[in-house]
Design a protein around this motif. Structure first.
Motif, PDB file in Angstrom:
ATOM      1  N   ARG A 106      49.115  24.789  48.388  1.00 27.58           N
ATOM      2  CA  ARG A 106      47.979  25.702  48.291  1.00 27.58           C
ATOM      3  C   ARG A 106      48.491  27.071  47.838  1.00 27.58           C
ATOM      4  O   ARG A 106      49.179  27.759  48.595  1.00 27.58           O
ATOM      5  CB  ARG A 106      47.263  25.800  49.638  1.00 27.58           C
ATOM      6  CG  ARG A 106      46.615  24.489  50.074  1.00 27.58           C
ATOM      7  CD  ARG A 106      46.012  24.612  51.460  1.00 27.58           C
ATOM      8  NE  ARG A 106      45.342  23.384  51.856  1.00 27.58           N
ATOM      9  CZ  ARG A 106      44.057  23.123  51.652  1.00 27.58           C
ATOM     10  NH1 ARG A 106      43.287  24.031  51.063  1.00 27.58           N
ATOM     11  NH2 ARG A 106      43.532  21.985  52.040  1.00 27.58           N
ATOM     12  N   VAL A 107      48.161  27.435  46.609  1.00 31.70           N
ATOM     13  CA  VAL A 107      48.739  28.627  45.975  1.00 31.70           C
ATOM     14  C   VAL A 107      47.635  29.632  45.658  1.00 31.70           C
ATOM     15  O   VAL A 107      46.565  29.262  45.168  1.00 31.70           O
ATOM     16  CB  VAL A 107      49.497  28.249  44.686  1.00 31.70           C
ATOM     17  CG1 VAL A 107      50.110  29.495  44.046  1.00 31.70           C
ATOM     18  CG2 VAL A 107      50.577  27.220  44.988  1.00 31.70           C
ATOM     19  N   LEU A 108      47.933  30.903  45.945  1.00 27.84           N
ATOM     20  CA  LEU A 108      47.010  31.996  45.630  1.00 27.84           C
ATOM     21  C   LEU A 108      47.722  33.027  44.773  1.00 27.84           C
ATOM     22  O   LEU A 108      48.828  33.456  45.097  1.00 27.84           O
ATOM     23  CB  LEU A 108      46.523  32.667  46.922  1.00 27.84           C
ATOM     24  CG  LEU A 108      45.769  34.007  46.756  1.00 27.84           C
ATOM     25  CD1 LEU A 108      44.470  33.801  45.993  1.00 27.84           C
ATOM     26  CD2 LEU A 108      45.513  34.649  48.116  1.00 27.84           C
ATOM     27  N   ASP A 109      47.076  33.430  43.673  1.00 23.14           N
ATOM     28  CA  ASP A 109      47.537  34.566  42.850  1.00 23.14           C
ATOM     29  C   ASP A 109      46.535  35.686  43.077  1.00 23.14           C
ATOM     30  O   ASP A 109      45.437  35.670  42.527  1.00 23.14           O
ATOM     31  CB  ASP A 109      47.610  34.165  41.381  1.00 23.14           C
ATOM     32  CG  ASP A 109      48.111  35.312  40.484  1.00 23.14           C
ATOM     33  OD1 ASP A 109      48.476  36.377  41.028  1.00 23.14           O
ATOM     34  OD2 ASP A 109      48.132  35.130  39.254  1.00 23.14           O
ATOM     35  N   LEU A 110      46.909  36.655  43.905  1.00 26.53           N
ATOM     36  CA  LEU A 110      46.019  37.752  44.271  1.00 26.53           C
ATOM     37  C   LEU A 110      46.271  38.947  43.347  1.00 26.53           C
ATOM     38  O   LEU A 110      47.395  39.417  43.236  1.00 26.53           O
ATOM     39  CB  LEU A 110      46.267  38.155  45.728  1.00 26.53           C
ATOM     40  CG  LEU A 110      45.367  39.246  46.297  1.00 26.53           C
ATOM     41  CD1 LEU A 110      43.943  38.739  46.432  1.00 26.53           C
ATOM     42  CD2 LEU A 110      45.899  39.712  47.647  1.00 26.53           C
ATOM     43  N   GLY A 111      45.216  39.431  42.675  1.00 26.03           N
ATOM     44  CA  GLY A 111      45.396  40.472  41.662  1.00 26.03           C
ATOM     45  C   GLY A 111      45.953  39.854  40.399  1.00 26.03           C
ATOM     46  O   GLY A 111      46.957  40.305  39.847  1.00 26.03           O
ATOM     47  N   ALA A 112      45.292  38.798  39.942  1.00 26.06           N
ATOM     48  CA  ALA A 112      45.851  37.937  38.888  1.00 26.06           C
ATOM     49  C   ALA A 112      45.900  38.579  37.516  1.00 26.06           C
ATOM     50  O   ALA A 112      46.700  38.167  36.670  1.00 26.06           O
ATOM     51  CB  ALA A 112      45.042  36.642  38.810  1.00 26.06           C
TER      52      ALA A 112
END
Length: 245
Positions: free
Chosen positions: A159-165
């Motif tokens: 489960r991967v999140l790119d915050l401020g992509a």
């Protein structure tokens, strides 16, 4: 993608021998031309002479411009004015074409013009001209890509999140390497659109979920959480504020 084409403009250029006359000419032109009609600029040359440039929104009345310059300077100066047209150009695209590919571990961030030069053992990330930050040339972006490559040598996050992509570089990199869905979030609506377009361009449009959201209130966070890898290439203060939630 966003249309970044600068339209064709008309221009007048000429040189003046001293600063006082140059200022007199620019002041008169600025005073006599309506707001939005033209932009006037004067710059001193190394030899002490002054270059005057006038950019026009529409093709100018050349006789009127010459008359104004003659009034403030002289007929001789007015006769040296050169009128030309600057062709329409996509300056954002042109600037990206001058950027060399960025290598970061297994990843290479490149423009369309370098698409054919990506080695077969590398994962290419193609980023096109757009009104959003993130071509991979900034040190923090490359650093995140290097760290991502290092992490993926020992772990396979699910489960991967790119915050401020922004343009979605990190999300695309993770999606390409893992072949799993990645949530990409940005507070700027345009950035979210650009990231989605770039994901499609890089053939991971079915894996990168790009959303516009402030904080973690969007339902997509609840659906995807908890995350075992979070990439957040943003400023320190927002990071501190977002760390607890």
């Amino acid at each position: 993608m966003t249309d970044t084409l600068t339209p064709a403009t008309s221009r007048a250029t000429f040189a003046i021998g001293d600063e006082q006359t140059a200022r007199r000419v620019t002041d008169l032109l600025t005073e006599c031309l309506e707001d939005g009609e033209a932009a006037v600029a004067a710059f001193e040359r190394p030899d002490g002479r002054w270059d005057v440039t006038v950019h026009f929104a529409e093709a100018p009345d050349q006789g009127r411009i010459k008359s104004l310059v003659a009034q403030a300077a002289s007929d001789d100066v007015a006769q040296t004015i050169v009128f030309d047209t600057i062709a329409a150009k996509d300056w954002v695209k042109a600037s990206l074409e001058g950027l060399v590919p960025v290598a970061a571990g297994r990843f290479i961030v490149h423009g369309q013009h370098d698409r054919a030069h990506v080695p077969p053992n590398k994962l290419g990330i193609e980023i096109e001209a757009a009104l959003a930050f993130g071509t991979g040339h900034h040190g923090t972006t490359r650093g995140c890509l290097l760290l991502l490559d290092h992490v993926l040598h020992s772990k396979m996050p699910r489960r991967v999140l790119d915050l401020g992509a922004c343009t979605g570089v990190l999300a695309i990199a993770a999606a390409k390497a893992l072949r799993r869905k990645v949530l990409a979030s940005d507070i700027d609506p345009r950035s979210a659109i650009v990231a989605r377009e770039n994901a499609v361009l890089n053939e991971v449009g079915n894996l990168v979920i790009s959303i516009c959201a402030t904080g973690f209130s969007a339902p997509q966070f609840r659906l995807r959480a908890p995350f075992d890898l979070v990439m957040a290439n943003i400023l320190a203060n927002p990071l501190r504020q977002l760390a607890p939630p």
